[in-house]
Design a protein around this motif. Structure first.
Motif, mmCIF file in Angstrom:
data_model
loop_
_atom_site.group_PDB
_atom_site.id
_atom_site.type_symbol
_atom_site.label_atom_id
_atom_site.label_comp_id
_atom_site.label_asym_id
_atom_site.label_seq_id
_atom_site.Cartn_x
_atom_site.Cartn_y
_atom_site.Cartn_z
ATOM 1 N N TYR A 1 13.014 -9.528 -7.177
ATOM 2 C CA TYR A 1 14.016 -10.518 -6.776
ATOM 3 C C TYR A 1 13.607 -11.356 -5.569
ATOM 4 N N LEU A 2 12.652 -10.867 -4.791
ATOM 5 C CA LEU A 2 12.230 -11.608 -3.606
ATOM 6 C C LEU A 2 10.859 -12.244 -3.771
ATOM 7 N N GLY A 3 10.086 -11.753 -4.730
ATOM 8 C CA GLY A 3 8.744 -12.283 -4.938
ATOM 9 C C GLY A 3 7.685 -11.557 -4.155
ATOM 10 N N PHE A 4 8.099 -10.658 -3.234
ATOM 11 C CA PHE A 4 7.151 -9.864 -2.449
ATOM 12 C C PHE A 4 7.901 -8.695 -1.821
ATOM 13 N N ASP A 5 7.147 -7.717 -1.317
ATOM 14 C CA ASP A 5 7.756 -6.582 -0.626
ATOM 15 C C ASP A 5 7.956 -6.975 0.834
#
Length: 359
Positions: free
Chosen positions: A12-16
């Motif tokens: 959902y964010l595109g990255f951790d």
């Protein structure tokens, strides 16, 4: 929850963003503490620490609440066409979150501070809220930029994969199309042998034909093969045709040995030989002479045009098949020259690096 699930965070964010959250909260807390808590009354370590702790608390609330709103909106509006709507709603909700957190958080921290004997009169001030809104929107803009970049990259990758699947399907179709084309012409040749020669000659032809088809099966589903293998296949095909035409069909081979490892589209040379035999007179008075040589970076196949008086029905597959397969797997295309006297086709020789990505 995305907060505790790494895969969900990436989805959902595109990255951790765990490390980014920790570093960002620390930096923004320091900046807001410096901007908004510079009153001369804060001259002891306890007051400085409490002031910074309060800013950390507010920053965590702003960050995590807006982050969760961001995730909720991405779930609700996942498509590219909804980006504008999602961003407008996000900005409006950021303003609401900042106002609510500032008011509620201010009241809570004021009561908490009084426990330690310090007084605090929290007021909602526009000059404080506007910079906080701007900072929060900037943080969410970074999230959006990273998310958009990853979505675009994923979209391009999926589009490329779909394109490669489609191209591979086209290649498979063309490859399978060429094989029946060869069988069709071979059966016509077999019919002529049966009409003109003995059954023993027909049996020999069938044996040679089976050897050729064994080669086709062994070549598998390769998009390109070595010139050496293609030449062996073409020579086997010419041997089959010699059963029918004898010395009336002649092929001049001029292929240097150091070129045998170069690659070529499978069955391309055989299809050219097949077309030359099919569309030209092959007789004792007019023997068909086919010249095959390597000139520069091409395999050149040429013959003098000896058009038949009666046209043989054509499937019109051969040349188009070769051209299409070259276009699909490389940036090179065959060159076809018909000057009225000679018919010449130049087949580009390929290296594995000439293949388009994905083949």
């Amino acid at each position: 929850m995305p907060l505790f699930n790494k895969q969900k965070r990436i989805q959902y964010l595109g990255f951790d963003d765990v490390r980014s959250c920790l570093i960002g909260i620390f930096i923004i807390s320091f900046i807001t503490n410096y901007l908004f808590n510079t009153t001369p009354e804060r001259n002891t370590f306890d007051l400085i620490f409490i002031g910074y702790a309060v800013n950390v608390f507010f920053t965590i609330c702003y960050w995590l609440l807006t982050r969760n709103i961001l995730i909720f909106l991405r779930k609700k509006y996942p498509d590219f066409k909804d980006d504008k709507k999602r961003i407008i709603i996000l900005i409006l909700l950021v303003v609401c979150v900042v106002v609510v957190v500032d008011y509620v958080g201010g009241e809570l921290t004021a009561r908490f501070i009084r426990i330690f004997g310090y007084s605090s009169n929290h007021r909602v001030e526009l000059k404080v809220l506007i910079p906080i809104v701007i900072i929060t929107v900037m943080v969410m803009a970074i999230y959006e930029a990273i998310y958009l970049y990853n979505r675009l990259k994923k979209s391009i990758r999926e589009e490329e994969q779909a394109k490669q699947v489609m191209i591979q399907a086209q290649l498979d179709t063309l490859r399978n199309q060429a094989r029946p084309h060869f069988l069709f012409n071979s059966l016509n040749t077999l019919r002529d042998i049966i009409d003109q020669d003995s059954k023993e000659e027909a049996k020999v032809f069938v044996d040679n034909l089976s050897d050729v088809y064994r080669f086709i099966i062994e070549s598998g589903n390769s998009n390109i093969i070595s010139l050496e293998k293609e030449l062996k296949f073409a020579q086997a095909y010419i041997h089959i045709q010699s059963e029918r035409f004898g010395e009336n069909l002649r092929v001049n081979w001029d292929i240097p040995e150091d070129k045998l490892s170069i690659m070529i589209v499978p069955m391309s040379l055989q299809l050219l030989l097949e077309n030359a035999i099919k569309h030209n007179v092959v007789s004792r008075s007019k023997p068909l002479i086919i010249n095959i040589a390597i000139i520069e970076d091409s395999l050149v196949v040429s013959n003098e045009i000896q058009a038949k008086s009666t046209k043989i029905p054509s499937t019109k597959i051969g040349l188009k098949n070769i051209e299409k397969r070259y276009q699909l797997i490389s940036n090179k295309t065959p060159v076809i020259i018909n000057d009225g006297e000679n018919f010449t086709v130049k087949l580009p020789l390929l290296n594995p690096s000439n293949q388009k990505k994905g083949h």
